[in-house]
Motif scaffolding. Structure first.
Motif, PDB file in Angstrom:
ATOM      1  N   VAL A 224      53.597  28.082 -13.064  1.00 48.67           N
ATOM      2  CA  VAL A 224      53.354  26.573 -12.701  1.00 48.67           C
ATOM      3  C   VAL A 224      54.427  25.787 -13.211  1.00 48.67           C
ATOM      4  N   ASP A 225      54.917  24.992 -12.560  1.00 49.25           N
ATOM      5  CA  ASP A 225      55.607  23.769 -12.957  1.00 49.25           C
ATOM      6  C   ASP A 225      57.192  24.242 -13.434  1.00 49.25           C
ATOM      7  N   TYR A 226      57.645  25.359 -12.811  1.00 49.41           N
ATOM      8  CA  TYR A 226      59.111  25.961 -12.976  1.00 49.41           C
ATOM      9  C   TYR A 226      59.292  27.037 -12.214  1.00 49.41           C
TER      10      TYR A 226
ATOM     11  N   SER B 273      51.436  11.194 -16.303  1.00 51.02           N
ATOM     12  CA  SER B 273      52.368  11.640 -17.341  1.00 51.02           C
ATOM     13  C   SER B 273      53.497  11.848 -16.688  1.00 51.02           C
ATOM     14  N   ASP B 274      53.676  12.896 -15.676  1.00 52.24           N
ATOM     15  CA  ASP B 274      54.817  13.171 -15.111  1.00 52.24           C
ATOM     16  C   ASP B 274      55.752  11.978 -14.352  1.00 52.24           C
ATOM     17  N   THR B 275      54.910  11.091 -13.702  1.00 54.61           N
ATOM     18  CA  THR B 275      55.549   9.952 -12.860  1.00 54.61           C
ATOM     19  C   THR B 275      55.530   8.672 -13.669  1.00 54.61           C
TER      20      THR B 275
ATOM     21  N   CYS C  80      54.713  15.689  -9.388  1.00 52.95           N
ATOM     22  CA  CYS C  80      53.933  16.497 -10.366  1.00 52.95           C
ATOM     23  C   CYS C  80      53.204  17.676  -9.609  1.00 52.95           C
ATOM     24  N   THR C  81      53.248  18.692 -10.536  1.00 49.92           N
ATOM     25  CA  THR C  81      52.636  19.957  -9.943  1.00 49.92           C
ATOM     26  C   THR C  81      51.050  19.812  -9.702  1.00 49.92           C
ATOM     27  N   ASN C  82      50.581  18.866 -10.489  1.00 47.23           N
ATOM     28  CA  ASN C  82      49.058  18.607 -10.170  1.00 47.23           C
ATOM     29  C   ASN C  82      48.692  17.933  -8.809  1.00 47.23           C
TER      30      ASN C  82
ATOM     31  N   PRO D 155      55.672  23.737 -23.617  1.00 45.52           N
ATOM     32  CA  PRO D 155      55.084  23.127 -22.305  1.00 45.52           C
ATOM     33  C   PRO D 155      54.737  21.336 -22.602  1.00 45.52           C
ATOM     34  N   ASP D 156      54.932  20.955 -21.443  1.00 48.01           N
ATOM     35  CA  ASP D 156      54.559  19.473 -21.308  1.00 48.01           C
ATOM     36  C   ASP D 156      53.066  19.200 -20.602  1.00 48.01           C
ATOM     37  N   SER D 157      52.537  18.350 -20.426  1.00 45.92           N
ATOM     38  CA  SER D 157      51.201  18.010 -20.015  1.00 45.92           C
ATOM     39  C   SER D 157      51.090  18.667 -18.684  1.00 45.92           C
ATOM     40  N   ASP D 158      52.006  18.369 -17.687  1.00 43.15           N
ATOM     41  CA  ASP D 158      51.925  18.959 -16.501  1.00 43.15           C
ATOM     42  C   ASP D 158      51.788  20.670 -16.429  1.00 43.15           C
ATOM     43  N   SER D 159      52.488  21.219 -17.384  1.00 41.46           N
ATOM     44  CA  SER D 159      52.677  22.470 -17.404  1.00 41.46           C
ATOM     45  C   SER D 159      51.374  23.298 -17.946  1.00 41.46           C
TER      46      SER D 159
ATOM     47  N   ASP E  81      55.279  24.530  -7.976  1.00 42.96           N
ATOM     48  CA  ASP E  81      56.166  23.805  -8.864  1.00 42.96           C
ATOM     49  C   ASP E  81      56.690  22.577  -7.854  1.00 42.96           C
ATOM     50  N   HIS E  82      57.326  21.736  -8.690  1.00 45.68           N
ATOM     51  CA  HIS E  82      57.899  20.405  -8.036  1.00 45.68           C
ATOM     52  C   HIS E  82      59.356  20.144  -8.249  1.00 45.68           C
ATOM     53  N   HIS E  83      60.151  21.285  -9.056  1.00 44.84           N
ATOM     54  CA  HIS E  83      61.357  21.157  -9.256  1.00 44.84           C
ATOM     55  C   HIS E  83      62.296  21.823  -8.244  1.00 44.84           C
ATOM     56  N   ARG E  84      63.554  21.645  -8.365  1.00 40.72           N
ATOM     57  CA  ARG E  84      64.537  22.511  -7.612  1.00 40.72           C
ATOM     58  C   ARG E  84      64.204  24.041  -7.592  1.00 40.72           C
TER      59      ARG E  84
END
Ligand SMILES: [Mn+2]
Length: 301
Positions: free
Chosen positions: A70-72, A144-146, A114-116, A10-14, A92-95
């Protein structure tokens, strides 16, 4: 009880999006709890301290559970028993990944930084009260994500969200807030080569094989100067032990957007032509999602 689970490693967004999405579900009158699939990195620990929020508990499996992701939306990043869970929602904000569901689900997938940012808009839409701790979680994750708005993944929606959240978070000096966050993000002191590669490592299925692409965000590439051999040795070890066709890690100076790519494996020879003085430098590359991985897919194809 709905479990809200972010991706592996996990990263911070996750982590922050699991916590905030849990608040959204609770505001809808549902029982929910945030869980995590791994240890917190230093930046996330710093964010949780700032917000005064407890870390999600460790996920011990989701078989038979109702879950939100969330986030994937990739199976490779989900809990190993995800096929035995009922997926009720994705933010989520990925493909779009390869998760399949049995029943219709609620999916909020936006091309933002970012998901947030998506969660912030959902909270506004549903008129959920945004507390100061929630605001700190969300704005920290977005920054963080950006990478403090510098990433090409950053959109107007991310900037608008942070501007609004700074008020809820009572943050008056945004520059200082970003600076402290980026210091925590690039703190790698005392980490081993294996820990560094693992720090933000993502696995992708590609052409019938598995590849991994990690990223280490740095304040300067000098931070890892003495560790290149050890990092490369760790990539080779992962290829051998896990049967990967390609293992790589992006060393990204977030102040200059310069990335050095370290890479090993059977497919490594496909990239050698891009080396200069024995190094593969990716100019103007901050984002794995928008720059690093798309370029690699093209080169490895
Ligand atoms: Mn994210």
């Amino acid at each position: 009880m709905i479990q809200v689970v972010g991706h592996k490693n996990p990263d911070s967004d996750s982590i922050c999006s699991a916590l905030v999405a849990t608040e959204l579900l609770k505001a809808r009158g549902l029982e929910a709890k945030a869980v995590r699939q791994g240890e917190l990195n230093r930046e996330t620990q710093y964010i949780l301290e700032q917000a005064g929020v407890e870390a999600p508990e460790m996920c011990t499996g989701v078989a038979g559970e109702k879950i939100w992701l969330v986030d994937y939306s990739d199976v490779a990043q989900a809990p190993d028993d995800v096929n035995e869970a009922e997926i009720l929602g994705i933010v989520d904000h990925h493909r779009l990944g390869d998760i399949m569901t049995v029943n219709p689900l609620e999916a909020w997938i936006w091309p933002v930084g970012c998901t947030n940012t998506i969660l912030f808009n959902l909270l506004k839409m549903e008129q959920v009260e945004i507390t100061r701790p929630m605001a700190i979680l969300m704005m920290s994750a977005i920054l963080s994500d950006t990478v403090g708005f510098a990433s090409p993944t950053c959109t107007e929606k991310d900037k608008e969200a942070v501007a609004a959240l700074a008020e809820y978070a009572e943050v008056t000096d945004l520059d200082a807030f970003i600076k402290n966050l980026l210091i925590a993000k690039t703190d790698i002191e005392g980490l081993s080569a294996a820990q560094l590669v693992e720090k933000d490592l993502k696995e992708y299925p590609f052409n019938g094989r598995q590849v991994v692409v990690g990223q280490i965000e740095l304040a300067t590439l000098e931070q890892v100067e003495g560790m290149i051999d050890a990092l490369e040795a760790d990539l080779t070890r992962r290829c051998e032990e896990e049967g990967l066709a390609f293992a790589s890690v992006m060393l990204t100076d977030i102040t200059t957007a310069q990335t050095r790519l370290l890479y090993k494996g059977e497919w490594a020879e496909k990239l050698v032509k891009h080396e200069k003085d024995g190094m593969l430098m990716m100019e103007n590359t901050l984002s794995r999602k928008k720059q690093g991985w798309p370029w690699l897919q093209q080169e490895l194809a």
